[in-house]
Design an enzyme around this catalytic site. Structure first.
Site, short mmCIF file in Angstrom:
data_model
loop_
_atom_site.label_atom_id
_atom_site.label_comp_id
_atom_site.label_asym_id
_atom_site.label_seq_id
_atom_site.Cartn_x
_atom_site.Cartn_y
_atom_site.Cartn_z
N PRO A 10 38.59 19.59 54.33
CA PRO A 10 37.98 19.95 53.10
C PRO A 10 36.66 19.90 52.90
O PRO A 10 35.86 18.84 53.42
CB PRO A 10 38.62 18.70 52.21
CG PRO A 10 39.34 17.73 53.22
CD PRO A 10 39.48 18.55 54.41
N ASN A 11 35.96 20.73 51.95
CA ASN A 11 34.70 20.77 51.59
C ASN A 11 33.80 21.34 52.63
O ASN A 11 32.59 21.50 52.45
CB ASN A 11 34.22 19.29 51.05
CG ASN A 11 35.04 18.99 49.62
OD1 ASN A 11 35.29 19.67 48.76
ND2 ASN A 11 35.68 17.73 49.80
N ARG A 18 26.31 21.79 50.09
CA ARG A 18 26.68 20.52 49.69
C ARG A 18 25.78 19.36 50.68
O ARG A 18 25.85 19.37 51.61
CB ARG A 18 28.21 20.48 50.02
CG ARG A 18 28.66 18.83 49.74
CD ARG A 18 30.24 18.78 50.28
NE ARG A 18 30.43 17.55 50.28
CZ ARG A 18 31.25 16.73 51.36
NH1 ARG A 18 31.67 17.48 52.30
NH2 ARG A 18 31.51 15.83 51.01
N TYR A 23 24.32 16.64 55.28
CA TYR A 23 25.23 17.60 56.09
C TYR A 23 24.42 18.83 56.60
O TYR A 23 24.67 19.72 57.48
CB TYR A 23 26.31 18.43 55.30
CG TYR A 23 27.47 17.22 54.94
CD1 TYR A 23 27.98 16.58 55.88
CD2 TYR A 23 27.46 16.71 53.66
CE1 TYR A 23 29.25 15.62 55.57
CE2 TYR A 23 28.32 15.67 53.39
CZ TYR A 23 29.26 15.14 54.32
OH TYR A 23 30.15 14.06 53.80
N ASN A 72 37.59 18.35 62.59
CA ASN A 72 36.63 17.64 61.64
C ASN A 72 37.46 17.74 60.51
O ASN A 72 37.57 18.76 59.56
CB ASN A 72 35.58 18.33 61.24
CG ASN A 72 34.43 17.47 60.50
OD1 ASN A 72 34.95 16.54 59.85
ND2 ASN A 72 33.25 17.72 60.32
N ALA A 75 37.34 14.45 54.84
CA ALA A 75 37.87 13.00 54.02
C ALA A 75 39.15 12.78 54.57
O ALA A 75 39.94 11.69 54.51
CB ALA A 75 37.79 13.30 52.53
N GLU A 96 38.12 14.50 68.00
CA GLU A 96 37.79 14.40 66.41
C GLU A 96 35.99 14.42 66.06
O GLU A 96 35.59 13.73 67.10
CB GLU A 96 38.15 13.14 65.91
CG GLU A 96 37.80 12.67 64.31
CD GLU A 96 38.22 11.23 64.25
OE1 GLU A 96 37.43 10.73 63.33
OE2 GLU A 96 39.22 10.93 64.59
N HIS A 98 32.61 14.43 63.40
CA HIS A 98 31.88 14.23 62.35
C HIS A 98 30.52 14.63 62.41
O HIS A 98 29.85 14.14 63.18
CB HIS A 98 32.20 12.96 61.65
CG HIS A 98 33.64 12.38 61.53
ND1 HIS A 98 34.25 12.96 60.63
CD2 HIS A 98 34.56 11.74 62.31
CE1 HIS A 98 35.74 12.60 60.84
NE2 HIS A 98 35.60 11.68 61.86
N ARG A 105 28.14 4.83 56.61
CA ARG A 105 28.58 5.44 55.39
C ARG A 105 29.62 4.26 54.72
O ARG A 105 29.53 3.26 55.31
CB ARG A 105 28.88 6.91 55.22
CG ARG A 105 28.00 7.85 55.80
CD ARG A 105 28.41 9.17 55.98
NE ARG A 105 28.58 9.58 54.47
CZ ARG A 105 29.09 10.58 53.91
NH1 ARG A 105 29.90 11.30 55.16
NH2 ARG A 105 29.33 11.09 52.92
#
Length: 138
Positions: A10-11, A18, A23, A72, A75, A96, A98, A105
């Protein structure tokens, strides 16, 4: 020829728009085009969805005949037992990734339901995290 797929959650369709301080300012489509050119000896595929079930369906679809999955889950990494279980059930190895360093964070981002079922985790190297994951399969 190796078959590797990048699966984004998502996103991530909003990359370049964004929160560019976290990012970056590049769209994923532009980055993906450059990756395909750089790794022309790899059959590189890409899928993105904002919907958890669609991500699980795609993992099931490719998880037995691809040579690698770069995931990725965004969330969903920190919330989806379902995606973690899907990865656990695959034969294809998963890395995985990111873009940001999730450990610098919010605390909820420090836990991954996916990482225990992966070949490895790459976090915090911007879009280069994807390239590092691809290299791990070559």
């Amino acid at each position: 020829m190796k078959k590797i797929i990048i699966i984004n959650g998502p996103n991530l369709n909003l990359l370049g728009k964004r929160e560019p301080t976290i990012y970056g300012s590049s769209s994923f489509e532009d980055f993906y085009k450059a990756l395909k050119e750089k790794y022309s000896e790899v059959e590189l595929d890409y899928f993105q969805s904002n919907i958890e079930g669609e991500l699980i369906n795609k993992l099931h679809e490719v998880g037995f005949d691809f040579d690698g999955i770069v995931l990725n889950a965004a969330a969903y990494t920190h919330t989806s037992v379902g995606i973690g279980d899907a990865v656990k059930g695959l034969e294809t190895p998963v890395v995985e990734v990111h873009i940001s360093n999730v450990h610098s964070r919010e605390e909820f981002r420090h836990v991954s339901f996916i990482a225990p079922n992966t070949k490895g985790v790459i976090t915090g190297f911007g879009l280069q995290s994807y390239e590092l994951a691809i290299q791990s399969f070559l």
